[in-house]
Design a protein around this motif. Structure first.
Motif, mmCIF file in Angstrom:
data_model
loop_
_atom_site.group_PDB
_atom_site.id
_atom_site.type_symbol
_atom_site.label_atom_id
_atom_site.label_comp_id
_atom_site.label_asym_id
_atom_site.label_seq_id
_atom_site.Cartn_x
_atom_site.Cartn_y
_atom_site.Cartn_z
ATOM 1 N N VAL A 37 1.025 -1.203 -0.213
ATOM 2 C CA VAL A 37 0.296 -0.030 0.270
ATOM 3 C C VAL A 37 0.890 1.273 0.096
ATOM 4 O O VAL A 37 0.539 2.034 -0.972
ATOM 5 N N SER A 38 2.580 1.535 1.166
ATOM 6 C CA SER A 38 2.503 2.450 0.852
ATOM 7 C C SER A 38 3.616 2.658 -0.519
ATOM 8 O O SER A 38 3.404 3.636 -1.445
ATOM 9 N N GLN A 39 3.811 1.283 -0.989
ATOM 10 C CA GLN A 39 4.591 1.628 -2.227
ATOM 11 C C GLN A 39 3.980 2.515 -3.458
ATOM 12 O O GLN A 39 4.322 2.927 -5.110
ATOM 13 N N LEU A 40 2.392 1.377 -3.390
ATOM 14 C CA LEU A 40 1.518 2.323 -4.055
ATOM 15 C C LEU A 40 0.885 3.514 -3.887
ATOM 16 O O LEU A 40 0.509 4.370 -5.435
ATOM 17 N N LYS A 41 1.301 3.751 -2.716
ATOM 18 C CA LYS A 41 0.943 5.479 -2.748
ATOM 19 C C LYS A 41 2.170 5.825 -3.030
ATOM 20 O O LYS A 41 1.353 7.184 -3.742
ATOM 21 N N ARG A 42 3.009 5.790 -3.384
ATOM 22 C CA ARG A 42 4.144 6.443 -3.742
ATOM 23 C C ARG A 42 4.219 6.668 -5.218
ATOM 24 O O ARG A 42 4.498 7.981 -5.608
ATOM 25 N N SER A 43 3.690 5.233 -4.952
ATOM 26 C CA SER A 43 3.698 5.868 -7.239
ATOM 27 C C SER A 43 2.398 6.564 -8.109
ATOM 28 O O SER A 43 2.280 6.903 -9.131
ATOM 29 N N LEU A 44 1.468 6.623 -6.515
ATOM 30 C CA LEU A 44 0.362 7.326 -6.949
ATOM 31 C C LEU A 44 0.198 8.993 -7.030
ATOM 32 O O LEU A 44 0.502 9.736 -7.960
ATOM 33 N N GLN A 45 1.326 8.804 -6.240
ATOM 34 C CA GLN A 45 1.677 10.572 -6.193
ATOM 35 C C GLN A 45 2.494 10.936 -7.293
ATOM 36 O O GLN A 45 2.612 11.741 -7.958
ATOM 37 N N ARG A 46 3.708 10.012 -7.994
ATOM 38 C CA ARG A 46 4.581 10.278 -8.579
ATOM 39 C C ARG A 46 3.523 10.434 -10.249
ATOM 40 O O ARG A 46 3.899 11.145 -10.881
ATOM 41 N N ALA A 47 2.416 9.332 -10.527
ATOM 42 C CA ALA A 47 1.913 9.688 -11.108
ATOM 43 C C ALA A 47 0.684 11.063 -11.409
ATOM 44 O O ALA A 47 0.772 11.375 -12.173
ATOM 45 N N GLU A 48 0.627 11.055 -10.100
ATOM 46 C CA GLU A 48 -0.490 12.306 -10.219
ATOM 47 C C GLU A 48 0.410 13.389 -10.450
ATOM 48 O O GLU A 48 0.163 14.413 -10.889
ATOM 49 N N THR A 49 1.401 14.132 -9.754
ATOM 50 C CA THR A 49 2.584 14.488 -10.356
ATOM 51 C C THR A 49 3.424 15.066 -11.432
ATOM 52 O O THR A 49 3.221 16.027 -12.536
ATOM 53 N N GLU A 50 3.213 14.039 -12.581
ATOM 54 C CA GLU A 50 3.453 13.802 -14.110
ATOM 55 C C GLU A 50 2.894 14.243 -14.380
ATOM 56 O O GLU A 50 2.627 15.225 -15.222
ATOM 57 N N ALA A 51 1.243 13.721 -13.998
ATOM 58 C CA ALA A 51 0.284 14.414 -14.476
ATOM 59 C C ALA A 51 -0.394 15.569 -14.722
ATOM 60 O O ALA A 51 -0.464 16.476 -15.559
ATOM 61 N N LYS A 52 0.210 16.031 -13.719
ATOM 62 C CA LYS A 52 -0.288 17.436 -13.198
ATOM 63 C C LYS A 52 0.826 18.463 -14.304
ATOM 64 O O LYS A 52 0.778 19.311 -14.687
ATOM 65 N N VAL A 53 2.321 17.924 -14.364
ATOM 66 C CA VAL A 53 3.601 18.949 -15.281
ATOM 67 C C VAL A 53 2.746 19.330 -15.889
ATOM 68 O O VAL A 53 2.806 19.699 -16.688
ATOM 69 N N LEU A 54 2.231 18.152 -16.843
ATOM 70 C CA LEU A 54 1.869 17.851 -17.828
ATOM 71 C C LEU A 54 1.022 18.444 -18.393
ATOM 72 O O LEU A 54 0.827 19.025 -19.627
ATOM 73 N N TRP A 55 -0.327 18.086 -17.736
ATOM 74 C CA TRP A 55 -1.457 19.353 -17.920
ATOM 75 C C TRP A 55 -1.262 20.779 -17.714
ATOM 76 O O TRP A 55 -1.135 21.836 -18.482
ATOM 77 N N GLU A 56 -0.227 21.290 -17.365
ATOM 78 C CA GLU A 56 0.691 22.701 -17.380
ATOM 79 C C GLU A 56 1.401 22.725 -17.917
ATOM 80 O O GLU A 56 0.973 24.473 -18.734
ATOM 81 N N GLU A 57 2.151 21.654 -18.546
ATOM 82 C CA GLU A 57 2.289 22.053 -19.814
ATOM 83 C C GLU A 57 2.299 22.428 -21.248
ATOM 84 O O GLU A 57 1.692 23.297 -21.811
ATOM 85 N N MET A 58 0.299 21.747 -21.326
ATOM 86 C CA MET A 58 -0.464 21.623 -22.206
ATOM 87 C C MET A 58 -0.553 23.194 -22.493
ATOM 88 O O MET A 58 -1.504 23.434 -23.717
ATOM 89 N N ARG A 59 -1.035 23.051 -20.891
ATOM 90 C CA ARG A 59 -1.920 24.946 -20.974
ATOM 91 C C ARG A 59 -0.983 25.953 -21.106
ATOM 92 O O ARG A 59 -2.087 26.706 -21.757
ATOM 93 N N GLY A 60 0.337 25.569 -21.127
ATOM 94 C CA GLY A 60 0.835 26.725 -21.271
ATOM 95 C C GLY A 60 1.372 26.668 -23.109
ATOM 96 O O GLY A 60 2.287 27.669 -23.400
ATOM 97 N N GLN A 61 0.646 26.093 -23.700
ATOM 98 C CA GLN A 61 1.424 25.895 -24.976
ATOM 99 C C GLN A 61 0.062 26.517 -26.073
ATOM 100 O O GLN A 61 -0.846 26.605 -25.881
ATOM 101 N N GLU A 62 0.729 26.752 -27.199
ATOM 102 C CA GLU A 62 -0.451 27.758 -28.199
ATOM 103 C C GLU A 62 -0.923 26.467 -28.073
ATOM 104 O O GLU A 62 -0.692 25.260 -28.316
#
Length: 98
Positions: A34-59
């Motif tokens: 469970v602890s490992q899954l929570k860390r993986s989930l947090q990493r994936a959410e962070t990656e998705a958030k970064v990608l979303w911000e990157e996509m929003r800033g693009q033309e």
């Protein structure tokens, strides 16, 4: 005869204790998962958030590779959330059982 019955009861109690020890190890292992899954989930959410911000800033141009990657990340996050919920449910069942 009483001594034999007492020995049987002691043997049964020892077997139950061994089963509890086994289950305790399983609960510890599940907590680690469970602890490992929570860390993986947090990493994936962070990656998705970064990608979303990157996509929003693009033309307004549409880059298929970025969109596909974003979709894959979202799918991975959803899978991880589901796994986490399943493991939490298993953990609760084991805790309730023992």
């Amino acid at each position: 005869q009483n001594e034999k019955e007492l020995q049987d009861v002691v043997k049964q109690q020892e077997e139950k204790m061994l089963q509890l020890i086994d289950k305790s190890g399983e609960v510890t292992r599940l907590k680690g998962e469970v602890s490992q899954l929570k860390r993986s989930l947090q990493r994936a959410e962070t990656e998705a958030k970064v990608l979303w911000e990157e996509m929003r800033g693009q033309e307004p141009k549409v880059d298929a590779a970025h969109v596909q990657e974003r979709v894959l990340l979202r799918q991975e996050v959803d899978k991880l959330r589901l796994l986490l919920l399943e493991k939490e449910d298993e953990n609760l069942l084991l805790s309730d059982k023992y």
